[in-house]
Design a protein around this motif. Sequence first.
Motif, mmCIF file in Angstrom:
data_model
loop_
_atom_site.group_PDB
_atom_site.id
_atom_site.type_symbol
_atom_site.label_atom_id
_atom_site.label_comp_id
_atom_site.label_asym_id
_atom_site.label_seq_id
_atom_site.Cartn_x
_atom_site.Cartn_y
_atom_site.Cartn_z
ATOM 1 N N HIS A 186 26.981 13.738 -50.720
ATOM 2 C CA HIS A 186 27.060 12.285 -50.728
ATOM 3 C C HIS A 186 28.268 11.772 -51.476
ATOM 4 O O HIS A 186 28.846 12.454 -52.297
ATOM 5 N N TRP A 238 25.944 2.553 -47.236
ATOM 6 C CA TRP A 238 24.614 3.159 -47.212
ATOM 7 C C TRP A 238 23.567 2.219 -46.617
ATOM 8 O O TRP A 238 22.948 2.542 -45.609
ATOM 9 N N PHE A 255 20.938 1.685 -42.380
ATOM 10 C CA PHE A 255 19.500 1.657 -42.104
ATOM 11 C C PHE A 255 19.080 0.398 -41.354
ATOM 12 O O PHE A 255 17.914 0.220 -41.076
ATOM 13 N N GLN A 276 17.048 0.715 -38.319
ATOM 14 C CA GLN A 276 15.636 1.078 -38.487
ATOM 15 C C GLN A 276 14.780 -0.113 -38.923
ATOM 16 O O GLN A 276 13.577 0.001 -39.019
ATOM 17 N N TRP A 277 15.452 -1.223 -39.197
ATOM 18 C CA TRP A 277 14.703 -2.353 -39.737
ATOM 19 C C TRP A 277 13.782 -3.002 -38.719
ATOM 20 O O TRP A 277 12.784 -3.601 -39.063
ATOM 21 N N ARG A 285 18.362 9.992 -51.842
ATOM 22 C CA ARG A 285 19.095 9.279 -50.796
ATOM 23 C C ARG A 285 19.421 10.213 -49.639
ATOM 24 O O ARG A 285 19.361 9.822 -48.469
ATOM 25 N N SER A 286 19.712 11.469 -49.965
ATOM 26 C CA SER A 286 19.978 12.442 -48.907
ATOM 27 C C SER A 286 18.733 12.676 -48.053
ATOM 28 O O SER A 286 18.835 12.826 -46.837
ATOM 29 N N LEU A 342 16.460 10.523 -47.408
ATOM 30 C CA LEU A 342 16.350 9.377 -46.506
ATOM 31 C C LEU A 342 17.363 9.491 -45.372
ATOM 32 O O LEU A 342 17.074 9.145 -44.225
ATOM 33 N N ASP A 343 18.554 9.973 -45.698
ATOM 34 C CA ASP A 343 19.559 10.169 -44.655
ATOM 35 C C ASP A 343 19.065 11.160 -43.607
ATOM 36 O O ASP A 343 19.215 10.939 -42.402
ATOM 37 N N ARG A 351 16.509 9.604 -41.463
ATOM 38 C CA ARG A 351 17.129 8.635 -40.549
ATOM 39 C C ARG A 351 17.808 9.347 -39.386
ATOM 40 O O ARG A 351 17.640 8.985 -38.216
ATOM 41 N N TYR A 355 8.006 10.347 -42.426
ATOM 42 C CA TYR A 355 8.657 9.283 -41.669
ATOM 43 C C TYR A 355 9.408 8.358 -42.617
ATOM 44 O O TYR A 355 8.928 8.029 -43.693
ATOM 45 N N LEU A 356 10.562 7.943 -42.155
ATOM 46 C CA LEU A 356 11.327 6.957 -42.907
ATOM 47 C C LEU A 356 10.728 5.575 -42.714
ATOM 48 O O LEU A 356 10.308 5.214 -41.614
ATOM 49 N N ASN A 357 10.678 4.821 -43.801
ATOM 50 C CA ASN A 357 10.327 3.406 -43.712
ATOM 51 C C ASN A 357 11.450 2.598 -44.348
ATOM 52 O O ASN A 357 11.614 2.582 -45.567
ATOM 53 N N ALA A 358 12.205 1.920 -43.524
ATOM 54 C CA ALA A 358 13.408 1.234 -44.011
ATOM 55 C C ALA A 358 13.107 -0.163 -44.544
ATOM 56 O O ALA A 358 14.008 -0.846 -45.032
#
Lengths: 133, 133
Positions: free
Chosen positions: A4, A93, A97, A100-101, B21-22, B24-25, B28, B80-83
Amino acid sequence: MAPHHDELDPVWKALANPDRRSILDLLREAELRGRAGTPTGELVMAFPGLSRFAVMQHLEVLQDANLVVARRDGRMVLNYLNAVPIRAIYERWVSRFEGQWAGALLSLKRRVESRVPSRSSAAAPRGKEHSRG
Amino acid sequence: MAPHHDELDPVWKALANPDRRSILDLLREAELRGRAGTPTGELVMAFPGLSRFAVMQHLEVLQDANLVVARRDGRMVLNYLNAVPIRAIYERWVSRFEGQWAGALLSLKRRVESRVPSRSSAAAPRGKEHSRG
DNA sequence: TGAATAGGTGATATATTCATCACATAACGC
DNA sequence: GCGTTATGTGATGAATATATCACCTATTCA
């Protein structure tokens, strides 16, 4: 795996504390009122629950992250907000996202029927309690 | 002073760590490829420098911040990601600083002639020598 | 039932964060 | 210079974050 951009890491770390975010809010509001610089002492007085040193330590973290720039004026120091790192965080960053919102969570909720309770998530675990004894 | 929206505080704290953060990346990117859920074990393998427990602990922090939702599927857990919390951070905080993004720093630089060196400022302001190795 | 696989947890060690006090430095006014 | 005001710093301690190992639970399949 791409490492990152940890040049932004000090910014994330700086923003992780609510008092520091409040300091940025104060600086922002001061600028909106035309007061371009806020003396350190004034920031200290805005946090009755914190010692002067604590506030200055927070200011130092903000300066290291380049979120605050200080300029000496006579015997006081004026603190200025620098929003550029905040923009960087958004552009590099947060904005990724945005895709995905939209309705991602909606379909997500449908899929997630049986959540896995996390160790400390107070999310009301289902009756399936297993207490270790 | 109004206490900040500290319901978002766990989100800020969760985002303060680059490994999180990675994660989440990764989630995503997996969703962009159509893989809606990523097994925990796969996330663990993506971080060879971290133990399984460490990754799971990071996942727990992300779940507490509602950035990740987990669903059990057979003997594995899909993450699962939740943005939505990321959007909340943007809308409730980051976006307020957009007004300062424009040319604020430019005029700021002009005013800031004599910076106050911070205790550990590593930002190498200008050509000045920085001896700290 | 028992083995293999995926995931979860308790105890614990170390690093970093966050806060304090006491003291030092710099500028202003007399 | 000297006292007051505004700010900076070293030493230090408590709380939290981050990481590990060893062991436990749950699902699948023979």
